[in-house]
Design a protein around this motif. Structure first.
Motif, PDB file in Angstrom:
ATOM      1  N   GLU A  62       0.840  -1.196   0.000  1.00  0.00           N
ATOM      2  CA  GLU A  62       0.000   0.000   0.000  1.00  0.00           C
ATOM      3  C   GLU A  62       0.875   1.246   0.000  1.00  0.00           C
ATOM      4  OE1 GLU A  62      -3.523   2.154   2.636  1.00  0.00           O
ATOM      5  OE2 GLU A  62      -2.317   0.542   3.496  1.00  0.00           O
ATOM      6  N   GLU A  63       0.580   2.185  -0.878  1.00  0.00           N
ATOM      7  CA  GLU A  63       1.318   3.441  -0.929  1.00  0.00           C
ATOM      8  C   GLU A  63       0.983   4.270   0.309  1.00  0.00           C
ATOM      9  OE1 GLU A  63       1.059   7.412  -3.644  1.00  0.00           O
ATOM     10  OE2 GLU A  63       1.306   5.508  -4.724  1.00  0.00           O
ATOM     11  N   ARG A  64       2.028   4.617   1.096  1.00  0.00           N
ATOM     12  CA  ARG A  64       1.814   5.355   2.343  1.00  0.00           C
ATOM     13  C   ARG A  64       2.804   6.517   2.420  1.00  0.00           C
ATOM     14  NH1 ARG A  64      -0.327   1.224   5.930  1.00  0.00           N
ATOM     15  NH2 ARG A  64      -0.351   2.683   7.681  1.00  0.00           N
ATOM     16  N   TYR A  65       2.390   7.600   3.101  1.00  0.00           N
ATOM     17  CA  TYR A  65       3.232   8.770   3.293  1.00  0.00           C
ATOM     18  C   TYR A  65       3.318   9.081   4.786  1.00  0.00           C
ATOM     19  CZ  TYR A  65       2.965   9.539  -1.740  1.00  0.00           C
ATOM     20  OH  TYR A  65       3.066   9.391  -3.091  1.00  0.00           O
ATOM     21  N   TRP A  66       4.530   9.490   5.235  1.00  0.00           N
ATOM     22  CA  TRP A  66       4.784   9.644   6.661  1.00  0.00           C
ATOM     23  C   TRP A  66       5.580  10.924   6.944  1.00  0.00           C
ATOM     24  CZ3 TRP A  66       2.548   5.402   8.894  1.00  0.00           C
ATOM     25  CH2 TRP A  66       2.403   4.272   8.091  1.00  0.00           C
ATOM     26  N   SER A  67       5.381  11.427   8.154  1.00  0.00           N
ATOM     27  CA  SER A  67       6.160  12.556   8.654  1.00  0.00           C
ATOM     28  C   SER A  67       6.841  12.117   9.945  1.00  0.00           C
ATOM     29  CB  SER A  67       5.248  13.761   8.911  1.00  0.00           C
ATOM     30  OG  SER A  67       5.984  14.834   9.472  1.00  0.00           O
ATOM     31  N   PRO A  68       8.095  11.675   9.898  1.00  0.00           N
ATOM     32  CA  PRO A  68       8.770  11.117  11.082  1.00  0.00           C
ATOM     33  C   PRO A  68       9.638  12.146  11.811  1.00  0.00           C
ATOM     34  CG  PRO A  68       9.375   9.977   9.028  1.00  0.00           C
ATOM     35  CD  PRO A  68       8.817  11.324   8.681  1.00  0.00           C
ATOM     36  N   VAL A  69       9.780  11.930  13.126  1.00  0.00           N
ATOM     37  CA  VAL A  69      10.726  12.664  13.963  1.00  0.00           C
ATOM     38  C   VAL A  69      11.472  11.638  14.813  1.00  0.00           C
ATOM     39  CG1 VAL A  69      11.050  14.391  15.769  1.00  0.00           C
ATOM     40  CG2 VAL A  69       9.235  14.699  14.071  1.00  0.00           C
ATOM     41  N   ASN A  70      12.802  11.727  14.832  1.00  0.00           N
ATOM     42  CA  ASN A  70      13.620  10.793  15.598  1.00  0.00           C
ATOM     43  C   ASN A  70      14.390  11.550  16.676  1.00  0.00           C
ATOM     44  OD1 ASN A  70      12.919   8.521  13.902  1.00  0.00           O
ATOM     45  ND2 ASN A  70      14.191   9.499  12.335  1.00  0.00           N
ATOM     46  N   VAL A  71      14.316  11.036  17.904  1.00  0.00           N
ATOM     47  CA  VAL A  71      14.846  11.757  19.065  1.00  0.00           C
ATOM     48  C   VAL A  71      15.737  10.814  19.886  1.00  0.00           C
ATOM     49  CG1 VAL A  71      14.238  13.052  21.147  1.00  0.00           C
ATOM     50  CG2 VAL A  71      12.735  13.133  19.148  1.00  0.00           C
ATOM     51  N   VAL A 105      24.009   7.973  23.755  1.00  0.00           N
ATOM     52  CA  VAL A 105      22.678   7.658  23.230  1.00  0.00           C
ATOM     53  C   VAL A 105      22.370   6.198  23.536  1.00  0.00           C
ATOM     54  CG1 VAL A 105      21.225   7.529  21.175  1.00  0.00           C
ATOM     55  CG2 VAL A 105      22.881   9.386  21.411  1.00  0.00           C
ATOM     56  N   GLU A 106      21.334   5.980  24.329  1.00  0.00           N
ATOM     57  CA  GLU A 106      20.971   4.619  24.741  1.00  0.00           C
ATOM     58  C   GLU A 106      19.850   4.055  23.879  1.00  0.00           C
ATOM     59  OE1 GLU A 106      20.218   2.215  28.895  1.00  0.00           O
ATOM     60  OE2 GLU A 106      19.619   4.319  28.776  1.00  0.00           O
ATOM     61  N   LEU A 107      18.857   4.878  23.555  1.00  0.00           N
ATOM     62  CA  LEU A 107      17.714   4.448  22.756  1.00  0.00           C
ATOM     63  C   LEU A 107      17.377   5.530  21.742  1.00  0.00           C
ATOM     64  CD1 LEU A 107      15.357   3.049  25.557  1.00  0.00           C
ATOM     65  CD2 LEU A 107      16.616   1.689  23.889  1.00  0.00           C
ATOM     66  N   LEU A 108      16.595   5.146  20.751  1.00  0.00           N
ATOM     67  CA  LEU A 108      16.099   6.086  19.752  1.00  0.00           C
ATOM     68  C   LEU A 108      14.575   6.088  19.801  1.00  0.00           C
ATOM     69  CD1 LEU A 108      18.400   4.965  16.813  1.00  0.00           C
ATOM     70  CD2 LEU A 108      18.735   6.931  18.302  1.00  0.00           C
ATOM     71  N   LEU A 109      13.994   7.268  20.023  1.00  0.00           N
ATOM     72  CA  LEU A 109      12.541   7.400  20.034  1.00  0.00           C
ATOM     73  C   LEU A 109      12.103   7.824  18.634  1.00  0.00           C
ATOM     74  CD1 LEU A 109      10.286   8.871  22.747  1.00  0.00           C
ATOM     75  CD2 LEU A 109       9.972   9.636  20.404  1.00  0.00           C
ATOM     76  N   HIS A 110      11.260   7.004  18.043  1.00  0.00           N
ATOM     77  CA  HIS A 110      10.790   7.208  16.669  1.00  0.00           C
ATOM     78  C   HIS A 110       9.301   7.548  16.704  1.00  0.00           C
ATOM     79  CE1 HIS A 110      10.241   6.655  12.406  1.00  0.00           C
ATOM     80  NE2 HIS A 110       9.499   5.575  12.566  1.00  0.00           N
ATOM     81  N   ARG A 111       8.996   8.827  16.442  1.00  0.00           N
ATOM     82  CA  ARG A 111       7.600   9.259  16.405  1.00  0.00           C
ATOM     83  C   ARG A 111       7.220   9.510  14.959  1.00  0.00           C
ATOM     84  NH1 ARG A 111       4.705  14.623  15.890  1.00  0.00           N
ATOM     85  NH2 ARG A 111       5.680  14.029  13.948  1.00  0.00           N
ATOM     86  N   VAL A 112       6.105   8.953  14.547  1.00  0.00           N
ATOM     87  CA  VAL A 112       5.732   9.071  13.143  1.00  0.00           C
ATOM     88  C   VAL A 112       4.250   9.424  13.025  1.00  0.00           C
ATOM     89  CG1 VAL A 112       5.287   6.596  12.950  1.00  0.00           C
ATOM     90  CG2 VAL A 112       5.799   7.925  10.900  1.00  0.00           C
ATOM     91  N   GLU A 113       3.965  10.313  12.096  1.00  0.00           N
ATOM     92  CA  GLU A 113       2.585  10.702  11.805  1.00  0.00           C
ATOM     93  C   GLU A 113       2.280  10.345  10.359  1.00  0.00           C
ATOM     94  OE1 GLU A 113      -0.281  14.688  11.756  1.00  0.00           O
ATOM     95  OE2 GLU A 113       1.805  14.805  12.428  1.00  0.00           O
ATOM     96  N   GLU A 114       1.205   9.608  10.152  1.00  0.00           N
ATOM     97  CA  GLU A 114       0.837   9.236   8.788  1.00  0.00           C
ATOM     98  C   GLU A 114       0.050  10.372   8.129  1.00  0.00           C
ATOM     99  OE1 GLU A 114      -1.242   5.712   6.139  1.00  0.00           O
ATOM    100  OE2 GLU A 114      -1.431   5.683   8.322  1.00  0.00           O
ATOM    101  N   VAL A 115       0.458  10.736   6.911  1.00  0.00           N
ATOM    102  CA  VAL A 115      -0.210  11.829   6.184  1.00  0.00           C
ATOM    103  C   VAL A 115      -0.702  11.349   4.824  1.00  0.00           C
ATOM    104  CG1 VAL A 115       1.063  13.649   7.381  1.00  0.00           C
ATOM    105  CG2 VAL A 115       2.041  12.619   5.329  1.00  0.00           C
ATOM    106  N   THR A 116      -0.911  10.044   4.703  1.00  0.00           N
ATOM    107  CA  THR A 116      -1.329   9.479   3.415  1.00  0.00           C
ATOM    108  C   THR A 116      -2.626  10.102   2.918  1.00  0.00           C
ATOM    109  OG1 THR A 116      -0.262   7.396   4.018  1.00  0.00           O
ATOM    110  CG2 THR A 116      -1.830   7.343   2.188  1.00  0.00           C
ATOM    111  N   GLU A 117      -3.609  10.193   3.798  1.00  0.00           N
ATOM    112  CA  GLU A 117      -4.902  10.729   3.375  1.00  0.00           C
ATOM    113  C   GLU A 117      -4.793  12.186   2.964  1.00  0.00           C
ATOM    114  OE1 GLU A 117      -7.581   9.006   2.816  1.00  0.00           O
ATOM    115  OE2 GLU A 117      -6.439   7.222   3.383  1.00  0.00           O
ATOM    116  N   LEU A 118      -3.947  12.943   3.655  1.00  0.00           N
ATOM    117  CA  LEU A 118      -3.756  14.344   3.305  1.00  0.00           C
ATOM    118  C   LEU A 118      -3.149  14.467   1.911  1.00  0.00           C
ATOM    119  CD1 LEU A 118      -3.735  17.349   4.069  1.00  0.00           C
ATOM    120  CD2 LEU A 118      -1.499  16.975   5.134  1.00  0.00           C
TER     121      LEU A 118
END
Length: 410
Positions: A103-112, A121-134
């Motif tokens: 499925e074609e999907r579009y995302w807006s990710p932020v990595n912290v 750096v012990e861990l990586l926090l991956h926050r992602v927002e899907e913008v496919t419908e937009l």
């Protein structure tokens, strides 16, 4: 005034956005319900697995760049310790109920970055927002012209990120190669002991950056009837940790040759560590084997306890002389030392925490696992025994910390 007790696990689960936590080797360690729902995956399909095994690029799209771009961003965060907000990404996802259909999907990710107490750096926090419908809605309203502009913008951003990723990859590869060569040069080559057989093993952590500061030392002392065995672990990763490791290993090796016992040797190195930048909180354990009296004298500076396995397979841990890590106390205090007898044919095992410690697991669980494996392989020769321990205790995917191991047949 005391506030309410905060359940951070509950907070993580309650976050309205899709959030996941990864190791610096990009293995999932946690994901909230919003992330799993958005991704269409269960916890079992995600937790403990490598990111790009769970979400590979669409093999039907030769121009797919989502995986490369995300890898570049996450590695950049791991290297710099700074957050990275990614450009809009097209990253297709395979339907779980229709293998081979994407499925074609579009995302807006932020990595912290999530930092350890030592600032690494012990861990990586991956926050992602899907913008496919937009994206689809804009495409419906604006027609093919808007879609072409968007595609061109995505392509340009992807090329820029690809170039950055390639430069970062080369820099990481150079640092790892130099650090590995430095470690190999500073660790002693295995050599036969005058009295009994021994084996050493060193396994670097998986991942591009995790060259750590583990070391081992094994030397017959000048009196002719004693052998000093030691392992240690410097906090941190990379060239800096490898350099500190070399200084402390050499210092402990030299101190062991003139000290009355392991406690005095660790005292000397503890005092020396205060003048070595980056040596704070280094752990180490030293054991002096007296072949004449068949006794082990030992002292530990915050390190996991050595294991002693008798000829009958019974395992005990040398944990009666444990003190804080090197350089922690503001004032000099004599370190404890304990002694225990051994039976001829026993096995002594020293190791660093990469062999037994696992995230989200009590250390006793790892020690129990080591004891069972040691009992299983105790009759083998040291080389086979060392290989058996590594096979039993090192996960197939590797570990996030180096592992040094010494096996001595007593």
């Amino acid at each position: 005034m005391s506030g309410p007790v905060i359940d951070y696990q509950a907070v993580f689960e309650a976050l309205p956005g899709a959030v996941a936590l990864l190791t610096t080797e990009l293995v999932y360690v946690e994901a909230n319900e919003a992330f799993l729902t958005m991704a269409g995956r269960t916890r079992e399909q995600v937790i403990g697995r490598y990111l790009f095994d769970v979400f590979p690029d669409n093999p039907n799209d030769p121009g797919a760049t989502g995986m490369r771009n995300l890898y570049a961003s996450l590695r950049r965060v791991a290297v710099t310790g700074e957050r990275d907000t990614m450009a809009l990404q097209r990253y297709d996802v395979e339907y779980q109920d229709r293998p081979g259909v994407w499925e074609e999907r579009y995302w807006s990710p932020v990595n912290v970055p999530v930092l350890a107490p030592d600032g690494s750096v012990e861990l990586l926090l991956h926050r992602v927002e899907e913008v496919t419908e937009l994206i689809r809605a804009r495409g419906d309203r604006s027609g093919s012209d808007h879609a072409s502009v968007l595609e061109a913008e995505l392509y340009t951003r992807a090329r820029e990120l690809q170039e950055l990723n390639e430069r970062l990859r080369r820099a990481i590869a150079r640092e790892r190669e130099v650090a590995l060569h430095l470690q190999q040069a500073m660790l002693p080559a295995p050599r036969p002991l005058a009295h009994h057989q021994a084996a050493v093993r060193y396994r670097p952590a998986v991942g591009a950056l995790n060259v750590c500061g583990d070391w081992y030392d094994l030397v017959d002392l000048a009196d002719g009837h004693r052998t000093a065995v030691a392992v240690g672990d410097v906090v941190g990763h990379g060239l800096r940790a490898a350099g500190v490791m070399g200084q402390l290993r050499s210092a402990l090796s030299a101190a062991s040759r003139v000290a009355d016992g392991p406690a005095q040797a660790l005292e000397v190195v503890g005092l020396y560590s205060r003048s070595v930048e980056g040596a704070e909180s280094t752990t180490a354990v030293s054991v002096f084997i007296d072949w004449n009296s068949r006794t082990l004298s030992y002292s530990s500076a915050g390190h996991p306890p050595p294991a002693l396995c008798g000829p009958d397979g019974t395992v005990s841990f040398l944990d009666q002389a444990t003190d804080p890590p090197l350089g922690v106390r503001p004032e000099h205090v004599a370190r404890p030392q304990a002694q225990t007898a051994f039976t001829e044919g026993s096995v002594l095992v020293l190791y660093t925490d990469g062999l037994v410690e696992r995230r989200r697991e009590d250390i006793d669980t790892g020690l129990d696992r080591l004891a069972r494996s040691l009992t299983r392989h105790h009759a083998s020769d040291p080389d086979a025994l060392a290989d058996g321990l590594l096979a039993d205790l090192i996960p197939r995917a590797g570990v996030t910390d180096d592992t040094a191991l010494i096996v001595v047949r007593l």
